[in-house]
Design a protein around this motif. Structure first.
Motif, short mmCIF file in Angstrom:
data_model
loop_
_atom_site.label_atom_id
_atom_site.label_comp_id
_atom_site.label_asym_id
_atom_site.label_seq_id
_atom_site.Cartn_x
_atom_site.Cartn_y
_atom_site.Cartn_z
N ILE A 1 0.84 -1.20 0.00
CA ILE A 1 0.00 0.00 0.00
C ILE A 1 0.87 1.25 0.00
CG2 ILE A 1 -1.81 1.27 1.19
CD1 ILE A 1 -2.68 -1.44 0.07
N GLU A 2 0.61 2.10 -0.98
CA GLU A 2 1.29 3.38 -1.08
C GLU A 2 0.26 4.40 -1.55
OE1 GLU A 2 4.42 2.72 -3.83
OE2 GLU A 2 3.09 2.46 -5.55
N PRO A 3 0.55 5.67 -1.43
CA PRO A 3 -0.44 6.68 -1.84
C PRO A 3 -0.91 6.47 -3.27
CG PRO A 3 1.34 7.70 -0.61
CD PRO A 3 1.75 6.28 -0.82
N GLY A 4 -2.22 6.45 -3.43
CA GLY A 4 -2.85 6.31 -4.74
C GLY A 4 -3.09 4.88 -5.17
N GLN A 5 -2.62 3.90 -4.39
CA GLN A 5 -2.81 2.49 -4.79
C GLN A 5 -4.30 2.13 -4.79
OE1 GLN A 5 -0.75 -0.30 -5.70
NE2 GLN A 5 -2.82 -1.02 -6.11
N PRO A 6 -4.87 1.72 -5.93
CA PRO A 6 -6.29 1.33 -5.94
C PRO A 6 -6.49 -0.02 -5.23
CG PRO A 6 -5.49 1.87 -8.15
CD PRO A 6 -4.29 1.71 -7.28
N VAL A 7 -7.46 -0.07 -4.35
CA VAL A 7 -7.79 -1.30 -3.63
C VAL A 7 -9.31 -1.48 -3.63
CG1 VAL A 7 -7.61 -2.61 -1.48
CG2 VAL A 7 -5.78 -1.01 -2.11
N PHE A 8 -9.76 -2.55 -4.27
CA PHE A 8 -11.17 -2.92 -4.18
C PHE A 8 -11.38 -3.68 -2.87
CE2 PHE A 8 -11.33 -2.12 -8.73
CZ PHE A 8 -12.62 -1.65 -8.91
N VAL A 9 -12.43 -3.32 -2.16
CA VAL A 9 -12.76 -4.00 -0.91
C VAL A 9 -14.19 -4.50 -1.00
CG1 VAL A 9 -12.88 -3.88 1.59
CG2 VAL A 9 -11.21 -2.48 0.36
N ILE A 10 -14.38 -5.81 -0.83
CA ILE A 10 -15.73 -6.39 -0.80
C ILE A 10 -16.20 -6.37 0.64
CG2 ILE A 10 -17.12 -8.44 -1.24
CD1 ILE A 10 -13.90 -7.84 -3.17
N VAL A 11 -17.18 -5.52 0.92
CA VAL A 11 -17.62 -5.27 2.30
C VAL A 11 -18.84 -6.13 2.60
CG1 VAL A 11 -18.31 -3.53 3.97
CG2 VAL A 11 -16.78 -2.90 2.07
N PRO A 12 -18.79 -6.97 3.65
CA PRO A 12 -19.97 -7.76 4.01
C PRO A 12 -21.06 -6.88 4.60
CG PRO A 12 -18.24 -8.08 5.64
CD PRO A 12 -17.64 -7.25 4.53
N SER A 13 -22.27 -7.38 4.55
CA SER A 13 -23.41 -6.61 5.06
C SER A 13 -23.31 -6.42 6.57
CB SER A 13 -24.72 -7.35 4.73
OG SER A 13 -25.79 -6.82 5.48
N PRO A 14 -23.57 -5.21 7.05
CA PRO A 14 -23.58 -5.01 8.51
C PRO A 14 -24.75 -5.72 9.17
CG PRO A 14 -24.33 -3.03 7.37
CD PRO A 14 -23.83 -3.97 6.32
N ILE A 15 -25.76 -6.08 8.38
CA ILE A 15 -26.90 -6.81 8.93
C ILE A 15 -26.62 -8.31 8.95
CG2 ILE A 15 -29.34 -7.39 8.60
CD1 ILE A 15 -29.65 -4.64 7.26
N GLY A 16 -26.11 -8.83 7.83
CA GLY A 16 -25.90 -10.27 7.74
C GLY A 16 -24.67 -10.76 8.45
N GLN A 17 -23.58 -9.96 8.46
CA GLN A 17 -22.32 -10.38 9.08
C GLN A 17 -21.72 -9.21 9.87
OE1 GLN A 17 -20.64 -11.78 5.20
NE2 GLN A 17 -20.16 -13.65 6.33
N PRO A 18 -22.36 -8.82 10.96
CA PRO A 18 -21.94 -7.60 11.68
C PRO A 18 -20.50 -7.66 12.19
CG PRO A 18 -23.55 -8.86 12.96
CD PRO A 18 -23.54 -9.43 11.58
N GLU A 19 -20.04 -8.84 12.67
CA GLU A 19 -18.68 -8.91 13.19
C GLU A 19 -17.66 -8.78 12.07
OE1 GLU A 19 -17.67 -8.88 16.35
OE2 GLU A 19 -19.79 -8.52 16.74
#
Length: 616
Positions: free
Chosen positions: A514-532
């Motif tokens: 990770i360095e400034p400007g590095q593109p990173v896709f993040v797949i975020v789980p649902s806060p309802i289905g997987q809160p932890e």
């Protein structure tokens, strides 16, 4: 990998051959050629390195006389580079015989030396010309193309599909297969051969798959299938479930664009008729049976590439629902490590084409060592389903683009159907819980359609990132295989460095990237289905944001925690945890396609890749 087509019938052989090769272009190739026995009884060939358009241009400026018998081929270079001379067909018997070949002849060197000792001269660097010369020599001895062909194939080692014609026997095409696909098309006063049904589906949807170490002779009014020793073989006919229009672009800019859009139908068609009154019904599994499934103590999923990522999603769901331990293995590694297998092990193979050689060899190994074998496949009559005890066919329709999209979705849907069925057989889920999961699966096509209707921002994002040199993908739990798939699509299509990571691994090394400007896709789980898990992924986002990363998040619409942290948010509808990946993967497929398009690349036929990998 290559494409093969053969035809006997009326005087339209050139049109049939070229049309078949055009529909087989998706398999990957670097040269093309045809051989025709024309109306005067002469054998004529034309072959050119490069794309089919090069051959078509040559034929337009210097036409061949048409005829009623011919063979055509698109080659992927193995022995010898992609040149006119190495392209197929290759000739034997002083130019009176033409032969085409998919695969690799492993003992070609010793056979070539034998022929050189007999005074034969070779014009190419290929193993295929060795087979052509060998067949020509046998024809000189037998004066029968069928017998000469039978004698020849018995001497060959390796993986091959061969087709041949001879000037002295017009109206006959012979073919043989070992570890490489070949299918018969049955017509009215005409018959066809192809490396898959796309070669002839414009003319007939009646097909017969040829088995391992079998040979076929087609004439306009007859088809004969035997083994390599000449014993008759009973071959079963099937009907192709799609027509030629399904393999056409239909106005789309690319096959990939068309096939991504067909994702909702691929899921809907795969589950159609298999969910009845809220529960899964899989008569496809009769070859194994519920009693045997109840006794399974371990499942091993074998697959390659994108199919292996669908297998990881299947692993998570099947283990959770049925409480049977599941491993996912790359098929090309499976048999070489000599895994421990027995009758309580179920091996599930996943292959879109049903011809993936690595996966097929894994299936053979599993069967030989006593495991039960189930295949998940998108292609009727393919080899892997025929060599398995049971098969769950996906119904994604033809997938022409090399990089898989809708087939991935259909594979996941099939694995989920199996997981829910196994849970019912083992009694690990109640009917109510199974019905709830079935309802989630049934709802996916409509939700996925909504995702696909909101893609303008993805195309714009890809345009901005056309000069990007590396992209990272992060995900947890079911988001992890989605990250792997997103990275693979970008590698395949845009030819840039891309890596998918389990987000928890970030601090164990990858965070150094990770360095400034590095593109990173993040797949975020649902806060309802997987809160932890949601909390943990939010922490991951904060870690990379603090180091200057450009965060591109795929998150549930309405997730209030993500927008303040991400540079871009691509929203997806709410779904239960196991079903989120079917929605989250679509934006990544579209992004890879759009980025490749912005770079001026061919998204349907990426460099160095082929749709069906039929050599190990």
């Amino acid at each position: 990998m290559c494409g093969i087509v053969g035809y006997v019938g009326t005087s339209k052989s050139i049109e049939v051959l070229l049309g078949g090769l055009r529909r087989l272009e998706y398999r990957g190739y670097d040269s093309a050629g045809i051989a025709v026995i024309d109306e005067n009884g002469d054998l004529q060939t034309r072959k050119r390195a490069g794309k089919l358009a090069t051959l078509l241009g040559d034929l337009e400026s210097n036409p061949l006389a048409n005829g009623a018998t011919g063979i055509g081929h698109t080659r992927w270079a193995t022995h010898g580079g992609p040149t006119d001379g190495n392209a197929h067909p290759h000739l034997g018997d002083d130019g009176k015989l033409a032969l085409i070949h998919n695969g690799i002849i492993e003992n070609f060197s010793e056979l070539k030396q034998e022929l050189l000792s007999d005074g034969y001269v070779f014009d190419s660097e290929t193993d295929t010309e060795v087979a052509a010369k060998l067949l020509g020599r046998e024809y000189g001895r037998t004066k029968s193309l069928e017998q000469a062909f039978r004698n020849t194939v018995q001497r060959l080692e390796g993986a091959f599909t061969l087709l041949a014609v001879h000037r002295d026997e017009p109206g006959l095409v012979v073919g043989a297969r070992r570890n490489s696909p070949l299918v018969i098309g049955l017509g009215d006063g005409e018959n066809f051969l192809g490396s898959d049904v796309a070669a002839f589906v414009e003319f007939t949807r009646r097909a017969v798959a040829i088995g391992q170490d079998q040979m076929v002779a087609i004439r306009p009014d007859s088809v004969t299938v035997t083994d390599f020793l000449g014993a008759p073989v009973q071959a079963d006919e099937f009907e192709v479930a799609w027509d030629a229009s399904a393999s056409e672009k239909g106005g789309w800019s690319s096959f990939m664009a068309k096939e991504i859009t067909e994702g909702p139908d691929a899921v809907a068609n795969t589950i159609r008729g298999r969910i009845v009154d809220g529960l899964v019904q899989l008569p496809d599994l009769d070859g194994i049976g519920d009693a045997a499934l109840a006794g399974i103590t371990r499942i091993v999923i074998v697959a390659c590439g994108t199919a292996s990522y669908s297998g990881i999603l299947g692993k998570y769901a099947i283990e959770s629902w049925s409480r049977v331990p599941v491993e996912v293995e790359l098929a090309h590694e499976f048999r070489y490590r000599e895994p421990v297998l027995d009758s309580t092990t179920l091996v599930i193979s996943i292959s879109q084409s049903g011809e993936t050689m690595d996966t097929r060899m894994a299936v053979q190994y599993a069967s030989e060592h006593g495991a039960r074998v189930l295949s998940i496949c998108n292609t009727q009559g393919a080899t892997i389903p025929r060599e398995s005890e049971a098969v769950i066919y996906t119904h994604a329709g033809p997938e022409v683009a090399v990089a898989s999209t809708k087939a991935f979705l259909a594979q996941v849907a099939a694995l989920y159907l199996f997981g829910l069925h196994l849970a019912r057989v083992r009694g690990t889920l109640s009917d109510q819980v199974i019905a709830e999961n079935c309802a989630e699966l049934v709802a996916i096509p409509e939700k996925l359609t909504r995702v696909l209707e909101s893609t303008d921002s993805i195309a714009q994002l890809a345009g901005w990132m056309a000069d990007t040199r590396a992209v990272l993908f992060l995900g947890r739990h079911v988001g992890y295989p989605v990250a792997l798939e997103g990275a693979l699509k970008l590698k395949e299509l845009a030819y840039i460095h891309a890596e998918g990571f389990a987000a928890g691994e970030l601090k164990h090394g990858p965070i150094a990237l990770i360095e400034p400007g590095q593109p990173v896709f993040v797949i975020v789980p649902s806060p309802i289905g997987q809160p932890e898990l949601h909390k943990k992924v939010i922490s991951n986002i904060k870690e990379i944001e603090a180091r200057g990363a450009r965060v591109l998040a795929i998150a549930e619409a309405g997730d209030a925690f993500v927008p303040p942290l991400a540079d871009v948010v691509l929203p997806i509808p709410l779904a239960a945890p196991f079903f989120e990946p079917l929605l989250a993967v679509a934006p990544l497929q579209i992004f890879a396609m759009e980025l490749a398009t912005a770079k001026g690349l061919d998204v349907d036929q990426p460099r160095n890749l082929a749709k069906s990998v039929t050599v190990e």
